[in-house]
Design a protein around this motif. Sequence first.
Motif, PDB file in Angstrom:
ATOM      1  N   GLU A 194      69.174  52.705  68.336  1.00  0.00           N
ATOM      2  CA  GLU A 194      69.156  51.580  67.407  1.00  0.00           C
ATOM      3  C   GLU A 194      67.685  51.275  67.156  1.00  0.00           C
ATOM      4  O   GLU A 194      66.965  50.900  68.091  1.00  0.00           O
ATOM      5  CB  GLU A 194      69.868  50.372  68.016  1.00  0.00           C
ATOM      6  CG  GLU A 194      69.942  49.191  67.071  1.00  0.00           C
ATOM      7  CD  GLU A 194      70.663  48.013  67.709  1.00  0.00           C
ATOM      8  OE1 GLU A 194      71.788  47.734  67.302  1.00  0.00           O
ATOM      9  OE2 GLU A 194      70.072  47.403  68.635  1.00  0.00           O
ATOM     10  N   LYS A 195      67.260  51.493  65.925  1.00  0.00           N
ATOM     11  CA  LYS A 195      65.847  51.270  65.570  1.00  0.00           C
ATOM     12  C   LYS A 195      64.913  51.971  66.551  1.00  0.00           C
ATOM     13  O   LYS A 195      64.062  51.341  67.175  1.00  0.00           O
ATOM     14  CB  LYS A 195      65.530  49.782  65.512  1.00  0.00           C
ATOM     15  CG  LYS A 195      66.322  49.024  64.483  1.00  0.00           C
ATOM     16  CD  LYS A 195      65.992  47.550  64.512  1.00  0.00           C
ATOM     17  CE  LYS A 195      66.909  46.803  63.561  1.00  0.00           C
ATOM     18  NZ  LYS A 195      66.879  45.364  63.779  1.00  0.00           N
ATOM     19  N   GLU A 196      65.091  53.257  66.737  1.00  0.00           N
ATOM     20  CA  GLU A 196      64.233  54.088  67.591  1.00  0.00           C
ATOM     21  C   GLU A 196      64.391  53.825  69.089  1.00  0.00           C
ATOM     22  O   GLU A 196      63.755  54.472  69.900  1.00  0.00           O
ATOM     23  CB  GLU A 196      62.744  53.927  67.228  1.00  0.00           C
ATOM     24  CG  GLU A 196      62.425  53.999  65.749  1.00  0.00           C
ATOM     25  CD  GLU A 196      62.345  55.426  65.235  1.00  0.00           C
ATOM     26  OE1 GLU A 196      61.821  56.280  65.953  1.00  0.00           O
ATOM     27  OE2 GLU A 196      62.821  55.660  64.117  1.00  0.00           O
ATOM     28  N   GLN A 197      65.214  52.845  69.462  1.00  0.00           N
ATOM     29  CA  GLN A 197      65.399  52.546  70.878  1.00  0.00           C
ATOM     30  C   GLN A 197      66.705  53.159  71.370  1.00  0.00           C
ATOM     31  O   GLN A 197      67.764  52.973  70.757  1.00  0.00           O
ATOM     32  CB  GLN A 197      65.415  51.037  71.112  1.00  0.00           C
ATOM     33  CG  GLN A 197      65.533  50.695  72.585  1.00  0.00           C
ATOM     34  CD  GLN A 197      65.545  49.193  72.841  1.00  0.00           C
ATOM     35  OE1 GLN A 197      65.473  48.387  71.929  1.00  0.00           O
ATOM     36  NE2 GLN A 197      65.645  48.821  74.099  1.00  0.00           N
TER      37      GLN A 197
END
Length: 165
Positions: A60-63
């Motif tokens: 989610e968003k690079e995480q």
Amino acid sequence: MDIRLLNQEDAKEYRKIRLEALKNNPEAFSSSFEEEKEFPVENYESRLQSEVSFTFGVFEKEQLIGVGTLLKEQKSKLKHRANIVAMYVSPLKRGMGIGKSIMQAAIQKAKDAEEIEQINLCVVSTNMSAKKLYTSLGFKTFGIEQKALKIDGRYFDDEYMVLFL
């Protein structure tokens, strides 16, 4: 949210979520935070390069917020089996279908491998939400190991489950 197979470039993020998992849910893993915190990132790079281990991650968003690994058996008499190991979703992201997405991706990977006929997993018997998820995907309990883990003088039972493909 994006789900994909992790590779060696994801090793730092994987190490981070793995240590989070070991810290937050020590009863769910045979490894401990104390043991793995000393592992260098190279250990995780080699895990993610394996020909017999497929780790799926949800971003989610690079995480990285969720992971799970399909591990193929290597011995000739066991090659019809694979195992789900190291399943974990960050606490704030649970209940959103992330674990189900990881499991579905792993099951599909197993189905795509012609030799795999069944998937085994082990879940701590008190983890009702995980057991509910696995049952909803067709897994059935075939045994319970009493006192499988001992953490700070407290015992945890493991429930063994199987899905026949």
